[in-house]
Design an enzyme around this catalytic site. Structure first.
Site, mmCIF file in Angstrom:
data_model
loop_
_atom_site.group_PDB
_atom_site.id
_atom_site.type_symbol
_atom_site.label_atom_id
_atom_site.label_comp_id
_atom_site.label_asym_id
_atom_site.label_seq_id
_atom_site.Cartn_x
_atom_site.Cartn_y
_atom_site.Cartn_z
ATOM 1 N N HIS A 100 -47.094 15.166 2.166
ATOM 2 C CA HIS A 100 -46.326 15.205 3.413
ATOM 3 C C HIS A 100 -44.899 15.547 2.989
ATOM 4 C CE1 HIS A 100 -49.247 11.889 4.219
ATOM 5 N NE2 HIS A 100 -49.194 12.224 5.476
ATOM 6 N N ASP A 103 -42.999 12.579 1.655
ATOM 7 C CA ASP A 103 -43.371 12.014 0.342
ATOM 8 C C ASP A 103 -42.516 12.595 -0.768
ATOM 9 O OD1 ASP A 103 -45.619 11.159 1.775
ATOM 10 O OD2 ASP A 103 -46.858 12.817 1.021
ATOM 11 N N GLU A 231 -57.147 15.590 11.590
ATOM 12 C CA GLU A 231 -57.796 14.464 10.900
ATOM 13 C C GLU A 231 -58.070 13.330 11.895
ATOM 14 O OE1 GLU A 231 -56.062 13.456 7.082
ATOM 15 O OE2 GLU A 231 -56.639 11.369 7.355
ATOM 16 N N GLU A 267 -62.139 11.439 6.997
ATOM 17 C CA GLU A 267 -61.813 10.411 5.999
ATOM 18 C C GLU A 267 -62.781 9.237 6.121
ATOM 19 O OE1 GLU A 267 -57.704 9.635 5.310
ATOM 20 O OE2 GLU A 267 -58.018 7.491 5.031
ATOM 21 N N HIS A 270 -61.477 6.167 7.989
ATOM 22 C CA HIS A 270 -61.311 6.388 9.420
ATOM 23 C C HIS A 270 -62.669 6.338 10.121
ATOM 24 C CE1 HIS A 270 -57.337 8.806 8.572
ATOM 25 N NE2 HIS A 270 -57.338 7.594 8.049
ATOM 26 N N ASP A 295 -61.093 13.436 3.158
ATOM 27 C CA ASP A 295 -60.235 12.474 2.477
ATOM 28 C C ASP A 295 -61.168 11.386 1.988
ATOM 29 O OD1 ASP A 295 -57.946 13.858 2.916
ATOM 30 O OD2 ASP A 295 -56.951 12.335 4.145
ATOM 31 N N ASP A 306 -57.183 -0.366 7.712
ATOM 32 C CA ASP A 306 -57.350 0.840 6.896
ATOM 33 C C ASP A 306 -56.902 0.541 5.465
ATOM 34 O OD1 ASP A 306 -57.704 3.414 6.082
ATOM 35 O OD2 ASP A 306 -55.980 4.225 7.155
ATOM 36 N N ASP A 308 -57.788 1.913 2.564
ATOM 37 C CA ASP A 308 -57.547 3.070 1.679
ATOM 38 C C ASP A 308 -57.826 2.774 0.210
ATOM 39 O OD1 ASP A 308 -56.837 5.051 3.521
ATOM 40 O OD2 ASP A 308 -54.709 4.531 3.486
ATOM 41 N N ASP A 338 -57.312 10.194 -0.665
ATOM 42 C CA ASP A 338 -56.328 9.513 0.183
ATOM 43 C C ASP A 338 -56.549 8.014 -0.048
ATOM 44 O OD1 ASP A 338 -54.504 8.781 2.028
ATOM 45 O OD2 ASP A 338 -55.339 9.918 3.693
HETATM 46 C C1 XUL Z 1 -53.525 7.958 7.391
HETATM 47 C C2 XUL Z 1 -53.989 9.186 6.686
HETATM 48 C C3 XUL Z 1 -52.935 10.177 6.370
HETATM 49 C C4 XUL Z 1 -53.392 11.598 6.503
HETATM 50 C C5 XUL Z 1 -52.289 12.606 6.329
HETATM 51 O O1 XUL Z 1 -54.522 7.039 7.649
HETATM 52 O O2 XUL Z 1 -55.143 9.318 6.368
HETATM 53 O O3 XUL Z 1 -52.479 9.919 5.083
HETATM 54 O O4 XUL Z 1 -54.397 11.898 5.582
HETATM 55 O O5 XUL Z 1 -51.214 12.382 7.169
HETATM 56 CO CO CO Z 2 -56.160 10.792 5.340
#
Ligand code: XUL
Ligand code: CO
Length: 434
Positions: A100, A103, A231, A267, A270, A295, A306, A308, A338
């Site tokens: 991003h 970042d 996404e 993802e 998600h 992702d 979430d 991650d 991710d």
């Molecule tokens: C947030 C997420 C983000 C996107 C990119 O949950 O997955 O990092 O992948 O903005």
């Molecule tokens: Co993501």
């Protein structure tokens, strides 16, 4: 000259059964699988935000990581972060990375200053990429962290925020194009609502649809050949996000005439938050012709948040790649991690081991998926289950009408004979390979 951040660690290589914690036991990039190298199926990417920018905070506590480029805020530290990022990429040897804008560059005190900072880092990346076998899988704009986005980006009730968002995405698309990015992603963490009491949903959806059309128009204007991806995510940070899941996104794309122009970046975490499995989301996108990229991470099944985490379940990953392979692969997409370390994993070595392990899990999953396809048992079972539809009579029925079908059913009288769905037999078959 290196930064020394990773001490004397050397690049991860494939060591098979001899692998230590920083070697690959399964990821063998050049191993041929179904006619192409393993690395070209998986197309791994590192996520700059979690691995380099995230400081280890959670809703109850602040940063836990002690990195020499924290706190963010100066160009000098942004460049040190970039140096370490590329040292990490060199240790792992994955073919892609993702970012991003927020970042990689410090926020300026004006749009113009933020853009100057961003472009200086993009120049810095361009130099670093020249000498490497490394590319940009996708770029994206962070339109969810800064307070200006608190009520949305393209869906904000304030047109000035819509304008700021459009200008921001333009700069991120320009930079992605410059670095030969293969995709451009939009994730709308704040494109949704906190309460319907203050939300005009139909207006917000129209604005989001127009914004995404502007993205596509700009892509064609600048000659960007990559894929535009949205996404899906059901919620968090917003209470409800408009890009809820793959099926919802497809309905949105169709309504705004974008289903041929835009695909999905799916993802794992998600999917779980939306109450689906990851393979459900992949199979849905594949069935609708909008599978773009993934992702890869893992959500905790208890937390409802979430989390991650780095992926570590081979059976889950195997089913994801099974559906990806059946759909013809990832195309311009890839497998972006991710995923973030646990906040107690403080050491630079933890960062390397997390990615090495994740790449190995994906490699094992891919190999299991290929074995399932080569075995053919699942395909045979599917063909057999739908065999009734291969007859001319069944095909003709689809072109007839209720009266004709009614007459046939009455004439035959016997009625359908139920058949086993054989779920346990198929689950046992999968378990032979994972
Ligand atoms: C947030 C997420 C983000 C996107 C990119 O949950 O997955 O990092 O992948 O903005
Ligand atoms: Co993501």
């Amino acid at each position: 000259m290196t930064t020394g951040f990773f001490g004397d660690m050397s690049p991860a290589t494939f060591k098979g059964a001899e692998a230590g914690p920083f070697d690959f036991a399964h990821y063998n990039p050049d191993e041929q699988i179904m006619g192409k190298p393993m690395k070209d199926h998986l197309r791994f990417a590192l996520a700059y935000w979690h691995s380099l920018a995230w400081e280890g905070g959670d809703p109850f506590g602040g940063p836990t990581f002690d990195r020499p480029w924290f706190p963010h805020g100066t160009m000098e530290r942004a460049k040190l972060k970039a140096d370490v990022a590329f040292e990490l990429f060199d240790l792992l040897g994955q073919p892609y990375f993702c970012w991003h804008d927020a970042d990689i560059r410090p926020e300026g005190d004006s749009f113009a200053q933020s853009l100057r900072n961003f472009e200086e880092i993009i120049d810095y990346f361009e130099e670093k990429l020249e000498h490497r076998n490394l590319g940009l899988l996708w770029g994206t704009a962070n339109m969810f962290s800064h307070r200006r986005w608190m009520s949305g980006a393209s869906t904000n009730p304030d047109p000035d925020v819509f304008a700021y968002s459009a200008a921001t995405v333009k700069t991120c698309m320009d930079a992605t194009h410059r670095l030969n990015g293969e995709n451009y992603v939009l994730w709308g963490g704040r494109e949704g609502y906190e309460t319907l009491l203050n939300t005009d949903m139909s207006r917000e959806l129209d604005h989001m649809g127009r914004f995404l059309n502007m993205v596509v128009e700009y892509k064609h204007k600048i000659g960007f050949k990559g894929t535009i991806l949205v996404e899906p995510k059901p919620q968090e940070p917003s209470k409800h996000q408009y890009d809820y899941d793959a099926a919802t996104c497809y309905g949105f794309l169709q309504k705004y005439g974008l289903e041929k122009e835009v695909k999905l970046n799916l993802e794992q975490g998600h999917a779980i938050l939306a109450g689906h499995s990851f393979e459900h989301e992949i199979a849905t996108a594949a069935a609708l012709g909008v599978l773009g990229s993934i992702d890869m991470n893992r959500n905790d099944y208890q937390s409802g948040w979430d989390t991650d985490q780095f992926p570590n379940s081979v059976p889950e990953v195997a089913l994801a790649y099974y559906h990806i392979l059946k759909a013809g692969g990832l195309g311009t997409g890839g497998t972006n991690f991710d995923a973030k370390l646990r906040r107690q994993s403080l050491d630079p070595q933890d960062l390397v081991a997390a990615h090495v392990g994740a790449m190995d899990v994906c490699a094992r999953g891919l190999k299991a998926a290929v074995a399932l396809i080569e075995d053919g048992g699942l395909d045979d079972a599917l063909t057999a289950r739908y065999a009734g539809w291969d007859t001319p009579a069944a095909q003709a029925m689809l072109n007839s009408d209720f009266d004709a079908i009614f007459a046939d059913v009455v004439a035959q009288d016997a009625g359908p004979k139920p058949k086993s769905g054989r779920q346990e037999i198929l689950e046992n078959l999968v378990n032979k390979f994972v």
